[in-house]
Design a protein around this motif. Structure first.
Motif, mmCIF file in Angstrom:
data_model
loop_
_atom_site.group_PDB
_atom_site.id
_atom_site.type_symbol
_atom_site.label_atom_id
_atom_site.label_comp_id
_atom_site.label_asym_id
_atom_site.label_seq_id
_atom_site.Cartn_x
_atom_site.Cartn_y
_atom_site.Cartn_z
ATOM 1 N N LEU A 1 49.896 52.236 45.766
ATOM 2 C CA LEU A 1 48.607 51.776 46.280
ATOM 3 C C LEU A 1 48.696 51.223 47.700
ATOM 4 O O LEU A 1 47.735 51.312 48.463
ATOM 5 C CB LEU A 1 48.018 50.692 45.372
ATOM 6 C CG LEU A 1 47.536 51.130 43.993
ATOM 7 C CD1 LEU A 1 47.124 49.911 43.177
ATOM 8 C CD2 LEU A 1 46.369 52.109 44.118
ATOM 9 N N TYR A 2 49.829 50.617 48.050
ATOM 10 C CA TYR A 2 49.909 49.841 49.288
ATOM 11 C C TYR A 2 50.606 50.580 50.434
ATOM 12 O O TYR A 2 51.075 49.956 51.381
ATOM 13 C CB TYR A 2 50.590 48.498 49.016
ATOM 14 C CG TYR A 2 49.649 47.509 48.369
ATOM 15 C CD1 TYR A 2 48.928 46.588 49.132
ATOM 16 C CD2 TYR A 2 49.449 47.504 46.995
ATOM 17 C CE1 TYR A 2 48.053 45.704 48.548
ATOM 18 C CE2 TYR A 2 48.572 46.618 46.387
ATOM 19 C CZ TYR A 2 47.877 45.712 47.179
ATOM 20 O OH TYR A 2 46.991 44.822 46.597
ATOM 21 N N ASN B 1 41.886 50.362 41.271
ATOM 22 C CA ASN B 1 42.486 49.667 42.409
ATOM 23 C C ASN B 1 42.695 50.600 43.597
ATOM 24 O O ASN B 1 42.573 50.180 44.756
ATOM 25 C CB ASN B 1 43.808 49.030 41.993
ATOM 26 C CG ASN B 1 43.627 47.780 41.174
ATOM 27 O OD1 ASN B 1 42.655 47.035 41.364
ATOM 28 N ND2 ASN B 1 44.550 47.515 40.260
ATOM 29 N N GLN B 2 42.983 51.858 43.318
ATOM 30 C CA GLN B 2 43.127 52.851 44.386
ATOM 31 C C GLN B 2 41.831 52.982 45.174
ATOM 32 O O GLN B 2 41.833 53.042 46.413
ATOM 33 C CB GLN B 2 43.526 54.187 43.762
ATOM 34 C CG GLN B 2 43.965 55.252 44.754
ATOM 35 C CD GLN B 2 44.405 56.504 44.026
ATOM 36 O OE1 GLN B 2 43.657 57.076 43.232
ATOM 37 N NE2 GLN B 2 45.637 56.934 44.273
ATOM 38 N N LYS B 3 40.727 53.013 44.459
ATOM 39 C CA LYS B 3 39.420 53.104 45.111
ATOM 40 C C LYS B 3 39.082 51.810 45.841
ATOM 41 O O LYS B 3 38.525 51.828 46.944
ATOM 42 C CB LYS B 3 38.356 53.415 44.060
ATOM 43 C CG LYS B 3 36.994 53.752 44.636
ATOM 44 C CD LYS B 3 36.050 54.251 43.544
ATOM 45 C CE LYS B 3 34.704 54.668 44.136
ATOM 46 N NZ LYS B 3 33.783 55.182 43.090
ATOM 47 N N GLU C 1 43.080 42.022 55.514
ATOM 48 C CA GLU C 1 41.872 41.441 54.935
ATOM 49 C C GLU C 1 41.964 41.229 53.433
ATOM 50 O O GLU C 1 41.174 40.483 52.855
ATOM 51 C CB GLU C 1 40.662 42.335 55.238
ATOM 52 C CG GLU C 1 40.722 43.720 54.595
ATOM 53 C CD GLU C 1 39.482 44.552 54.889
ATOM 54 O OE1 GLU C 1 38.386 44.138 54.477
ATOM 55 O OE2 GLU C 1 39.625 45.597 55.547
ATOM 56 N N GLY C 2 42.896 41.889 52.767
ATOM 57 C CA GLY C 2 43.040 41.751 51.334
ATOM 58 C C GLY C 2 42.260 42.823 50.569
ATOM 59 O O GLY C 2 41.259 43.354 51.073
ATOM 60 N N ILE C 3 42.704 43.098 49.371
ATOM 61 C CA ILE C 3 42.089 44.151 48.583
ATOM 62 C C ILE C 3 40.629 43.835 48.257
ATOM 63 O O ILE C 3 39.799 44.735 48.085
ATOM 64 C CB ILE C 3 42.891 44.422 47.288
ATOM 65 C CG1 ILE C 3 42.433 45.734 46.630
ATOM 66 C CG2 ILE C 3 42.809 43.237 46.340
ATOM 67 C CD1 ILE C 3 43.317 46.179 45.486
ATOM 68 N N GLU C 4 40.289 42.556 48.202
ATOM 69 C CA GLU C 4 38.914 42.158 47.898
ATOM 70 C C GLU C 4 38.095 41.940 49.165
ATOM 71 O O GLU C 4 36.912 41.598 49.091
ATOM 72 C CB GLU C 4 38.908 40.873 47.072
ATOM 73 C CG GLU C 4 39.692 40.946 45.778
ATOM 74 C CD GLU C 4 39.078 41.864 44.756
ATOM 75 O OE1 GLU C 4 37.892 42.246 44.934
ATOM 76 O OE2 GLU C 4 39.763 42.214 43.774
ATOM 77 N N GLY C 5 38.700 42.151 50.338
ATOM 78 C CA GLY C 5 38.027 41.882 51.598
ATOM 79 C C GLY C 5 36.924 42.884 51.893
ATOM 80 O O GLY C 5 36.876 43.956 51.318
#
Length: 241
Positions: A67-68, A164-166, A237-241
């Protein structure tokens, strides 16, 4: 139309120019130093991937390794397939801009020194995983065939993985000038450590070839990014950004 002055193709050719200049000058010792540089580069990139995952509160496991990832090729440049995710993740690459550039220019012998080490170094930098290369297009195989030894994604976790990929999209991606600058930085570090001022001459020869091929703006961009600290996590920014 915009002129592209940094891309995966630029990255591929900068490596080939550096590897050729150093090996032409230093032979087998040069090959060893080039491989050391690739391992440093890969490890640093894998470590930054881990730092992003940890910043998001994620485990350092194979799904988050996938993912990263920090780069994304231009449309049509890649043909990456995943024949299986369990019991071990298997990843096969049938087309990439690195092989495309090197094969078209007769430079696969230098490209091989990148391909044989970089992905395994990435995995080690991320969490110490054993990523094995079972097939290598630089050696004439149909695909680059990777196996994440003893690391898989269970079927019941695949739905979460795709979500999570999306969600992460391109938030973990870095621009190509960053990656090209990082490559030059890592290779320069090990070459100067091994060969001193004579190694600097080899680097200058490689950069001259790069400038002839891609122009002064692309050359200047390499040097602009060359002195960043590639051991630290850039703004994220983070995954939730």
């Amino acid at each position: 139309m915009d002129i592209v002055i940094s891309s995966a193709s630029h990255h591929a050719m900068l490596f080939a120019y550096i590897a050729k200049a150093v090996i032409d000058k230093y032979g087998e010792k040069g090959r060893e130093v080039i491989s050391k540089g690739v391992n440093l580069y890969g490890w640093q990139r894998g470590r930054r991937m881990a730092l992003r995952a940890l910043a998001d509160g994620k485990e350092l496991n194979v799904e988050n390794y996938l993912l990263y990832g920090e780069w994304e090729a231009f449309p049509g440049q890649m043909d990456l397939r995943f024949p299986s995710y369990s019991p071990e993740v298997r990843m096969q690459n049938y087309r990439c801009p690195w092989h495309t550039e090197w094969s078209q220019r007769g430079l696969l012998e230098y490209g091989y020194l990148y391909c044989k080490d970089v992905d395994a170094a990435l995995a080690r930098g991320f969490n110490g995983m054993d990523l094995q290369l079972k097939g290598n297009r630089s050696l004439g195989d149909e695909c680059c065939d990777f196996v994440f030894k003893d690391n898989g994604i269970p079927e019941e976790k695949m739905e979460e993985f795709y979500k999570n990929q999306k969600k992460i999209g391109n938030k973990a991606k870095m621009p190509w000038p960053y990656h090209v600058g990082h490559l030059y930085s890592a290779m320069r570090e090990v070459i100067l450590e091994a060969f001193g001022s004579e190694g600097q001459k080899a680097l200058e020869e490689a950069l001259d070839e790069y400038k002839k091929e891609y122009g002064k703006a692309a050359y200047d961009l390499v040097l602009e990014y060359a002195d960043l600290d590639y051991n630290v996590l850039p703004d994220y920014e983070g995954i939730e950004g």
